[in-house]
Design an enzyme around this catalytic site. Sequence first.
Site, PDB file in Angstrom:
ATOM      1  N   GLY A  77      50.975  41.527  43.080  1.00  0.00           N
ATOM      2  CA  GLY A  77      52.206  42.219  43.429  1.00  0.00           C
ATOM      3  C   GLY A  77      52.007  43.719  43.373  1.00  0.00           C
ATOM      4  O   GLY A  77      50.931  44.193  43.701  1.00  0.00           O
ATOM      5  N   LYS A 132      54.615  46.591  36.293  1.00  0.00           N
ATOM      6  CA  LYS A 132      53.878  45.658  37.130  1.00  0.00           C
ATOM      7  C   LYS A 132      54.818  44.523  37.509  1.00  0.00           C
ATOM      8  O   LYS A 132      55.302  43.788  36.664  1.00  0.00           O
ATOM      9  CB  LYS A 132      52.686  45.132  36.330  1.00  0.00           C
ATOM     10  CG  LYS A 132      51.721  44.329  37.123  1.00  0.00           C
ATOM     11  CD  LYS A 132      50.478  44.061  36.303  1.00  0.00           C
ATOM     12  CE  LYS A 132      50.092  42.597  36.454  1.00  0.00           C
ATOM     13  NZ  LYS A 132      48.957  42.238  35.630  1.00  0.00           N
ATOM     14  N   ASP A 165      38.399  39.525  33.231  1.00  0.00           N
ATOM     15  CA  ASP A 165      38.424  40.237  34.509  1.00  0.00           C
ATOM     16  C   ASP A 165      38.079  41.708  34.306  1.00  0.00           C
ATOM     17  O   ASP A 165      38.775  42.590  34.798  1.00  0.00           O
ATOM     18  CB  ASP A 165      39.797  40.060  35.167  1.00  0.00           C
ATOM     19  CG  ASP A 165      39.729  40.233  36.687  1.00  0.00           C
ATOM     20  OD1 ASP A 165      38.602  40.224  37.235  1.00  0.00           O
ATOM     21  OD2 ASP A 165      40.789  40.373  37.319  1.00  0.00           O
TER      22      ASP A 165
END
Length: 958
Positions: free
Chosen positions: A646, A662, A758
């Site tokens: 997003g 976010k 990540d």
Amino acid sequence: MGSAVWLFLLLVSIHIYIIAAATNPDDASALRSLMGEWKNLPSNWGTGDPCDDNWVGIDCSGSRVISLQLPNMKLEGRLTGDVFSLSELQDLDLSYNEGITGSLPSGIANLKKLVNLILVGCGFFGPIPDAIGSLPQLRVLSLNSNGFTGSIPRSIGNLSNLYWLDLADNQLGGEIPVSDGPTTPGLDWLINTKHFHFGKNQISGPIPSKLFSSEMSLIHLLFESNRLSGALPSTLGLVNTLEVIRFDNNSLNGNLPLNLNNLTSVHDLFLSNNKLSGPLPNLAGMTNLNTLYLSNNSFNSTDIPSWFPTLSSLTTLMMEDTQLTGQIPAAFFVLPQLQTVVLKRNNLDGTLDIGPGVSNQLEIIDLQGNSITDFNNTGGPYTFELILVDNPVCRETGSSNTYCTIPPTDSSPLYSTAPMNCQPYSCSYGQSSSPMCRCAYSYTGTLQFRGLFFSDLRSKTPFVSLEQNLTQFFKFPEFPVDSVSLNNPRMDPYQYLLLDLELFPYSQDRFNRTGISKIASAFSSQDYKPPDMYFGPYVFNGHPYDYFSDAPAHSSKSSTGIAIGAAAGASVLFVLLVLAGIYAYRQRKRADRATLESNPFAHWDPKKSSGSIPQLKGARCFSFEELKKYTHNFSDANDVGSGGYGKVYRGTLPAGELVAIKRAQQGSMQGGLEFKTEIELLSRVHHKNVVSLLGFCFERGEQMLIYEYIPNGSLGDSLSGKSGIRLDWNRRLKIALGAARGVAYLHELANPPIIHRDIKSPNILLDERLNAKVADFGLSKPMGDSEKSHVSTQVKGTMGYLDPEYYMTQQLTEKSDVYSFGVLMLEIVTGRRPIERGTYIVREVRTLMDKSKSLYNLQQILDRAIGLGTSPKGLERFVDLAMRCVEESGSARPTMGEVVKEIEVIMQMAGMNPNAESAASSATYEDAAKGADLHPYSDESFAYSGGFPLSANKMEPQ
Ligand SMILES: *[C@@H]1O[C@H](CO)[C@@H](O)[C@H](O)[C@H]1NC(C)=O
Ligand SMILES: *[C@@H]1O[C@H](CO)[C@@H](O)[C@H](O)[C@H]1NC(C)=O
Ligand SMILES: *[C@@H]1O[C@H](CO)[C@@H](O)[C@H](O)[C@H]1NC(C)=O
Ligand SMILES: *[C@@H]1O[C@H](CO)[C@@H](O)[C@H](O)[C@H]1NC(C)=O
């Protein structure tokens, strides 16, 4: 309802029904389920019928899907069984989609009709399945520029119709498989194949003499940059169809077969950088030879061969360090097409007499490091570069002659397509000016030529010819292309010519998906052929295109296939419509109820602080209305980044404090429970190198996380030059240390310990003092007590950073973060994305690295913005550490704590105090955005890097 309306509805229904019947139901449902697997499919997927409504990338014959071609679509996902049920498929081309990852499943063998299997430049890894040999019709097999490992399946020998075999630029090992008796296949059975492209792998062992025979029809034989050993078998001399032979950069030894001379069609012969010995064979028969590369071998000392002048097509002779002796005969340089002669570091002696009548194409004669005593310039003034440095002739007569100094590197610009009698515009961001001087979003890629018949990159003729040929080929209306531009020819370390190619859209400012896919497949399928006067085999690497004029399809998880009985009449359809309506209504109700049940906050009042879930430490709940206000109704002006999940907005709290919000988009939201777990986890994490969570919002179907605002963007933005912050070596060390401390905190001090999963440059944010902060815990996993050493999970992460061991075993440990961190460190020293133009950074460094040389021989890939001139202190040690982090086996990698300690030592070597708070403030987001002159790769560094566009290292926001 009036009867006219009913009639209309009926007609529409019947229409739908007819369309639904057009594509074979199995094929249609396979394609529909692909929509749940792959992201970014073309927008008309899912509407109507695949064959009848011309879904982009699909071709049908009758009701059957025969072709699935979607190159360069930014697709993401894996190759799954759905594709393999398209049983009539003939063409499968998914090239240039780095996001198509995972293994190539053996289910591929179901596609018995497959003719072309083209997966160039995707993200595949793992072994190539043996099942590949069960595709009897296969003509083209292109799996180049992926991460395939394991050995070449011998079953490929069964592909008797194979014309094109390209496995180059992978990590294939093992030996070259040849047949053994009638039941054990091998590559020697491929007598109809014209192309063997195996360069840039790790293939080892001897070259079996059985591999070659006079029945073969090979024209391109490419095994460069592998680990082959032993001698070149004499059977090679039997394959007289050969035109390009490359065995350079291996460990071949022994004598060259004498019958090489029989290969009269060969244009390019590359044998440099091996350990070949024995006498140099007579190659006088190779009269079509354009380029001969024999440098760095151990041939018997021999006089310079008298047969050279018979090679009448020769443009390029490279024989550096090959033990040549004697005087160069004057007749040597009269070959009419000669451009480049490099005979450095031999024992040539006597007087050099170049004589009159040298080729007017001659560009350079480099004779450094020989024993030449005199230069008799009977030929008169010459225009080429002559280098006699480090010969007695220069020692005795002093160095006043120009040939006694190394000439400065020619800085005249290399070929670049010129505007066609017009003034180029300065275009807005992302656009570039076409040769017609129109601004548009061009499609770019790199052409990589693996064989060339010339060597003078300053000569315009080959490039003009290529440009005209490309323009002719890609012209409207066959392709939606207006014009073509070529730039920046350069040789890479593998002796490949690289050229930047830009194609401009016809009468639009951008391409749509159909256009890009058409162009990309002309390259991936090698339909496009460059002028054969100058250019040998090539590959194209398409760069991701960010400006499609059409949106991707919304991925839908399994939509119900249309299966309506063949005898269905109009009344049946009516009933069906009504039933469908009722069904949909019920489903909706059920879904609403499910949402309510799965929402752990549903009955939770954020204002009550006692005994409430979720349990947060220091984070608060924001209402949707509040956040709307803080971001000016989520205005574009406050949109500071986006990614798969997003968007990120900047917000200003009433007290003036900046926050980053976010906001998950529909489709990428997690379940309520997961969301709650995530915020609970995040609210417990407090460290100066980890981005702090300030709060969250879980209202009106929205999931938002509110973080402290980090003004300088991500490390990725800075490395790519996007943020305008110049990162010198000291700053890079400081950032590496901060990031390492943040990750070490998550592993060792957070409670429970957290594996980030990540770690990558877009997830390392920089504050106003360039302190690194680890961000984005979207994929993070806490370690439960019961499973201290690893967590078994579905593999997630980002290609290029993903730990191969984790991928193989699905066992997540802290060492997977260490691997990603090692990749990040390599990114820090090179400024490159981990996978860029089809090359993988870990592999690139491993291949080039030579510890005996300064900067480990990595100059050409180190980021020049570091300031290499001042030899950055500790850089080698930093690379050592990075390479330990990317060791194949997790147990061989250091822990993050050890990484932190080592970076601290390196900083001390560089004269820095690892514990000092740096005062150096840098440009903030806003400043950088305003002042284009703050761009670290502005004109200044362009000149510095010899025109090489470092700014092409675009980093995509994640
Ligand atoms: C060279 O090739 C010719 C035919 O192309 C063949 O007759 C001859 O035997 C070959 N010579 C060698 C040494 O292989
Ligand atoms: C080439 O060198 C090898 C080893 O130095 C020697 O045995 C051989 O006789 C030499 N061959 C010729 C033709 O000089
Ligand atoms: C230079 O070359 C010419 C022609 O080959 C020859 O006549 C002359 O004697 C040479 N001069 C010297 C100094 O070697
Ligand atoms: C480009 O060059 C190739 C090889 O010379 C030739 O076959 C092809 O026809 C040319 N294409 C065009 C469009 O001129």
